[in-house]
Write a protein that holds these residues in place. Structure first.
Motif, mmCIF file in Angstrom:
data_model
loop_
_atom_site.group_PDB
_atom_site.id
_atom_site.type_symbol
_atom_site.label_atom_id
_atom_site.label_comp_id
_atom_site.label_asym_id
_atom_site.label_seq_id
_atom_site.Cartn_x
_atom_site.Cartn_y
_atom_site.Cartn_z
ATOM 1 N N LEU A 153 79.958 12.330 -28.405
ATOM 2 C CA LEU A 153 78.631 12.914 -28.597
ATOM 3 C C LEU A 153 77.625 12.261 -27.651
ATOM 4 O O LEU A 153 77.235 11.110 -27.856
ATOM 5 C CB LEU A 153 78.171 12.728 -30.046
ATOM 6 N N PRO A 154 77.180 12.984 -26.607
ATOM 7 C CA PRO A 154 76.122 12.453 -25.741
ATOM 8 C C PRO A 154 74.860 12.165 -26.544
ATOM 9 O O PRO A 154 74.541 12.878 -27.493
ATOM 10 C CB PRO A 154 75.889 13.592 -24.731
ATOM 11 N N LEU A 159 69.583 14.825 -31.095
ATOM 12 C CA LEU A 159 68.335 15.501 -31.440
ATOM 13 C C LEU A 159 68.375 16.979 -31.079
ATOM 14 O O LEU A 159 67.752 17.804 -31.755
ATOM 15 C CB LEU A 159 67.154 14.814 -30.751
ATOM 16 N N ASP A 160 69.096 17.324 -30.008
ATOM 17 C CA ASP A 160 69.228 18.738 -29.641
ATOM 18 C C ASP A 160 69.897 19.526 -30.762
ATOM 19 O O ASP A 160 69.569 20.690 -31.005
ATOM 20 C CB ASP A 160 70.051 18.879 -28.360
ATOM 21 N N VAL A 184 70.329 2.103 -31.739
ATOM 22 C CA VAL A 184 71.682 2.234 -32.292
ATOM 23 C C VAL A 184 72.731 2.094 -31.190
ATOM 24 O O VAL A 184 73.767 1.441 -31.371
ATOM 25 C CB VAL A 184 71.845 3.585 -33.012
ATOM 26 N N ALA A 185 72.455 2.689 -30.023
ATOM 27 C CA ALA A 185 73.386 2.611 -28.908
ATOM 28 C C ALA A 185 73.558 1.179 -28.413
ATOM 29 O O ALA A 185 74.610 0.800 -27.904
ATOM 30 C CB ALA A 185 72.919 3.514 -27.770
ATOM 31 N N ASN A 186 72.512 0.374 -28.571
ATOM 32 C CA ASN A 186 72.543 -1.027 -28.102
ATOM 33 C C ASN A 186 72.418 -1.996 -29.272
ATOM 34 O O ASN A 186 71.825 -3.070 -29.134
ATOM 35 C CB ASN A 186 71.407 -1.261 -27.109
ATOM 36 N N GLY A 214 80.474 8.664 -21.983
ATOM 37 C CA GLY A 214 80.820 9.669 -22.985
ATOM 38 C C GLY A 214 79.881 9.760 -24.172
ATOM 39 O O GLY A 214 79.990 10.663 -24.990
ATOM 40 N N GLY A 215 78.962 8.799 -24.286
ATOM 41 C CA GLY A 215 78.042 8.816 -25.419
ATOM 42 C C GLY A 215 78.624 8.101 -26.625
ATOM 43 O O GLY A 215 79.400 7.140 -26.496
#
Length: 311
Positions: A153-154, A159-160, A184-186, A214-215
């Motif tokens: 999931l990118p 949000l999209d 969250v990503a970091n 890749g997300g």
């Protein structure tokens, strides 16, 4: 250059009430300079939201007055928060260097998003009631390569996806969630302890990772441990609770340690926590993974049924 009286540094609140959003930000930058701020911490998120909303344009239509007690009343209506956690959130309102209209807008959309997610819980519950056992067998039979493609999931698509589901995300809370996604990503960089509650949520949080190419995906997605943790999280998307709450403790000290706040040495009591927002973001990611898997399973099942009918 206009200097700011030293008295305002210690007692800025009365003046802030009379400032508009742009004046508020100029005052805020002078009074609270950003010095050696750790990236992706809660203080970083607070300041980044203020900066993005002011310079990116706020949404004035989001302020609300339908609750008798305003934002405080809205926070008290959150069933996912324990009483102590609600008190922490209410106390944090005074610590946020945001104008009241921004605070109101953010909390209103927090409430709307949770209500939106609750409405869809029945869909996941029905899926597991109709296909649970067969789906688990199908899931375990998938190759590692296929699972890696399904669990992808990118960051922007988080949000999209809300927009595609006709959920109107206003500017203020959208800015917060964008920063929360970065957080969250970091998450490992922050040094914060685990956000989740309960085995299902904590297990998923431990497996979730972010890859720049890749997300969001899962660590060792083909391992039995990751599969088991995912299936548990997938099943709990159908309830009974949107987000789990801690069990009540008899020991007051032990209960206080379980409040919905970050308990890391890098996060002081002076900085409001965005732990609940991070939990919601991970919930949205889990729902995306679940939707992708369910569609793949149902598509393959339909294909098999069609082949059997022709035979």
């Amino acid at each position: 250059e206009t200097s700011i009286p030293s008295t305002l540094h210690s007692q800025p609140q009365p003046l802030l009430c009379s400032l508009n959003l742009n004046q508020h930000f100029i005052f805020w930058v002078h009074c609270f300079p950003i010095i050696n701020m750790p990236r992706f911490s809660d203080q970083w998120l607070i300041d980044k939201t203020m900066f993005d909303v002011v310079y990116g344009g706020g949404c004035a239509c989001c302020s609300f007055n339908f609750m008798p007690n305003g934002t405080v009343g809205l926070i008290q209506s959150f069933s996912e928060l324990e009483t102590d956690a609600k008190e922490k959130e209410i106390s944090a309102l005074d610590k946020l260097p945001w104008p009241q209209e921004l605070k109101d807008s953010v909390w209103m959309d927090r409430f709307r998003l949770r209500q939106f997610c609750k409405k869809n819980m029945k869909d996941y519950n029905k899926f597991w009631s109709d296909h649970g056992e067969d789906f688990e067998c199908w899931f375990h039979s998938q190759s590692n390569e296929k699972l890696q493609k399904l669990f992808q999931l990118p960051r922007q698509e988080v949000l999209d996806r809300l927009e595609n589901q006709n959920f109107k995300l206003h500017k203020s809370f959208g800015t917060v969630l964008c920063s929360v996604l970065d957080q969250v990503a970091n998450f490992k960089i922050t040094g914060y302890e685990t956000d989740g509650r309960g085995d299902a949520e904590i297990g998923f949080e431990e497996c979730l990772k972010f890859d720049r190419r890749g997300g969001f995906t899962l660590t060792d997605v083909g391992s039995e441990e990751s599969k088991s943790k995912w299936l548990l999280r997938h099943r709990t998307l159908g309830g009974p609770k949107l987000l789990e709450r801690n069990m009540k403790c008899d020991n007051d000290e032990e209960e206080n340690d379980n409040n919905d706040i970050d308990r890391d040495k890098k996060n002081t009591s002076d900085v409001p926590s965005f732990r609940s927002d991070r939990r919601i973001v991970r919930l949205l990611i889990a729902r995306h993974f679940a939707d992708v898997l369910q569609r793949a399973y149902l598509k393959e099942k339909k294909t098999v049924e069609q082949i059997e009918e022709k035979a």
